[in-house]
Design an enzyme around this catalytic site. Sequence first.
Site, PDB file in Angstrom:
ATOM      1  N   CYS A 114      45.890 -21.787 -46.273  1.00 46.57           N
ATOM      2  CA  CYS A 114      44.558 -22.190 -45.611  1.00 46.57           C
ATOM      3  C   CYS A 114      44.038 -23.394 -46.277  1.00 46.57           C
ATOM      4  O   CYS A 114      42.775 -23.631 -46.094  1.00 46.57           O
ATOM      5  CB  CYS A 114      43.680 -21.080 -45.764  1.00 46.57           C
ATOM      6  SG  CYS A 114      42.845 -20.636 -47.315  1.00 46.57           S
TER       7      CYS A 114
ATOM      8  N   ARG B 203      46.882 -11.397 -37.396  1.00 44.53           N
ATOM      9  CA  ARG B 203      46.958  -9.984 -37.630  1.00 44.53           C
ATOM     10  C   ARG B 203      47.434  -9.406 -36.263  1.00 44.53           C
ATOM     11  O   ARG B 203      48.573  -8.389 -36.692  1.00 44.53           O
ATOM     12  CB  ARG B 203      45.536  -9.469 -37.771  1.00 44.53           C
ATOM     13  CG  ARG B 203      45.018  -9.906 -39.067  1.00 44.53           C
ATOM     14  CD  ARG B 203      43.442  -9.221 -39.056  1.00 44.53           C
ATOM     15  NE  ARG B 203      42.350  -9.832 -38.419  1.00 44.53           N
ATOM     16  CZ  ARG B 203      41.631 -11.099 -39.089  1.00 44.53           C
ATOM     17  NH1 ARG B 203      41.983 -11.203 -40.109  1.00 44.53           N
ATOM     18  NH2 ARG B 203      40.549 -11.365 -38.224  1.00 44.53           N
TER      19      ARG B 203
ATOM     20  N   PHE C 188      46.611  -9.994 -51.170  1.00 41.64           N
ATOM     21  CA  PHE C 188      45.333 -10.486 -51.048  1.00 41.64           C
ATOM     22  C   PHE C 188      44.711 -10.000 -49.847  1.00 41.64           C
ATOM     23  O   PHE C 188      44.346 -10.640 -48.861  1.00 41.64           O
ATOM     24  CB  PHE C 188      45.534 -12.188 -50.760  1.00 41.64           C
ATOM     25  CG  PHE C 188      46.154 -12.672 -51.706  1.00 41.64           C
ATOM     26  CD1 PHE C 188      45.399 -12.957 -53.444  1.00 41.64           C
ATOM     27  CD2 PHE C 188      47.656 -13.166 -51.856  1.00 41.64           C
ATOM     28  CE1 PHE C 188      46.332 -13.522 -54.096  1.00 41.64           C
ATOM     29  CE2 PHE C 188      48.251 -13.720 -52.839  1.00 41.64           C
ATOM     30  CZ  PHE C 188      47.751 -14.104 -54.089  1.00 41.64           C
TER      31      PHE C 188
ATOM     32  N   ASP D  73      48.637 -13.856 -47.953  1.00 34.77           N
ATOM     33  CA  ASP D  73      47.426 -14.464 -47.408  1.00 34.77           C
ATOM     34  C   ASP D  73      46.717 -14.755 -48.488  1.00 34.77           C
ATOM     35  O   ASP D  73      45.606 -14.449 -48.396  1.00 34.77           O
ATOM     36  CB  ASP D  73      46.905 -13.742 -46.235  1.00 34.77           C
ATOM     37  CG  ASP D  73      45.792 -14.735 -45.493  1.00 34.77           C
ATOM     38  OD1 ASP D  73      45.786 -15.822 -45.497  1.00 34.77           O
ATOM     39  OD2 ASP D  73      44.865 -13.823 -44.941  1.00 34.77           O
TER      40      ASP D  73
ATOM     41  N   ASP E 263      44.627  -6.172 -53.567  1.00 36.59           N
ATOM     42  CA  ASP E 263      43.345  -7.049 -54.191  1.00 36.59           C
ATOM     43  C   ASP E 263      42.766  -6.622 -55.219  1.00 36.59           C
ATOM     44  O   ASP E 263      42.925  -5.821 -55.933  1.00 36.59           O
ATOM     45  CB  ASP E 263      42.187  -7.055 -53.139  1.00 36.59           C
ATOM     46  CG  ASP E 263      41.537  -8.352 -52.725  1.00 36.59           C
ATOM     47  OD1 ASP E 263      42.060  -9.145 -51.837  1.00 36.59           O
ATOM     48  OD2 ASP E 263      40.540  -8.605 -53.454  1.00 36.59           O
TER      49      ASP E 263
END
Length: 396
Positions: free
Chosen positions: A340, A212, A228, A300, A250
Amino acid sequence: MSHAIYLEPGREKSLKRKHPWVFSKAIKKIKGKPGIGDTVEVYTHDGQFLAIAAYSPESQIRARVWSFEPNVAIDADFFERKLRRALDAREQLIAEGGLSGFRLCAAESDGLPGITIDKFQNVLVCQLLSAGAERHKADITAALQRIFPNCTIYERSDVDVRKKEGLEKTTGVLHGKMPQEPVIIQENGLNIEVDIENGHKTGFYLDQRDSRAALERFSKDKEVLNCFCYTGTFSLYALRGGCSKVTNVDVSEQALAIAKRNVEHNQLDLSRVDFVKQDVFKLLRQYREEGKLFDTIVMDPPKFAESKAQLTGACRGYKDINMVAMQILKPGGTLLTFSCSGLMDQNLFQKVVADAALDAGKDLLIMERLNQAGDHPISGNYPEGFYLKGLICKVY
């Protein structure tokens, strides 16, 4: 100790390297009748001591190591020692960052398999995902009370992976009372609201803190797309960095409502933010059809691969989403893209993003690599602790 596991010949190598898992196929015989979460001693086939572990009869990972030392009692004192060491390892990071939100315990990486603990102000959020963690819930709670006597302890063990351990999902207060007002943490001088009871995982993604901060450098006078976005924290850095516009995307209305409040918590300019409730895959294609372009895109997504069987599909998903993102970037634009999925290794992720650039007809320059913040350490004995990969790319 009445329960013991004896391994097949040659299957002790990983334990001798202090890797904390014992798979079901490695076990030759079991002495006693250990139940779910019971403590067992682990031996080589010829009786040489290896470890003390928690037994999980339902899981392919049949035992998870608590200690490689003999005669260690697994009790509240044990968990207190481990958690104090974890806190000590993070002290400098917490002080330097002025962090009121951080990961206290990163499971196997901190020598406590299946135990994740995040601290948000005065609330400790625990995810107990292994049979041994569940068995010792009271000991873990007692240890946390000793270290943080004024904290509320809340459980967020509402994760599907518990089924593999033969456990039900569960949430609720383990100690203290939940605050009435929203929990707001400080990160690099920004105020961030955390939805502890209903948010993703433990309520917030602390692991992306460094990423970030990196976005702030690529935001001045830029139009930014945050895909996202969850509660919009990347966008806070973009706004502080002087972006001309940022679009938060989102599918969750609840997350977008918090994203809006996060802008307000920091007295940032709401007129420079759009909030779009939409499926990212569909919206990117819509933008491409409309000819809409951005200067900077943050990609992300959630974890695409939960198992090795899903890895090929995950590669397709990452490739597709990055390809379309590159097609709606202005020439020389910046893409911050992440995975991730722990099963997606760094080299494979880089290859997928490079393939996406080829399919998009773009030239890709990887300027920087990003990974999980320092309060999500990687044990030398547990390389699987490295899961978050990020690339800052220039796209031409």
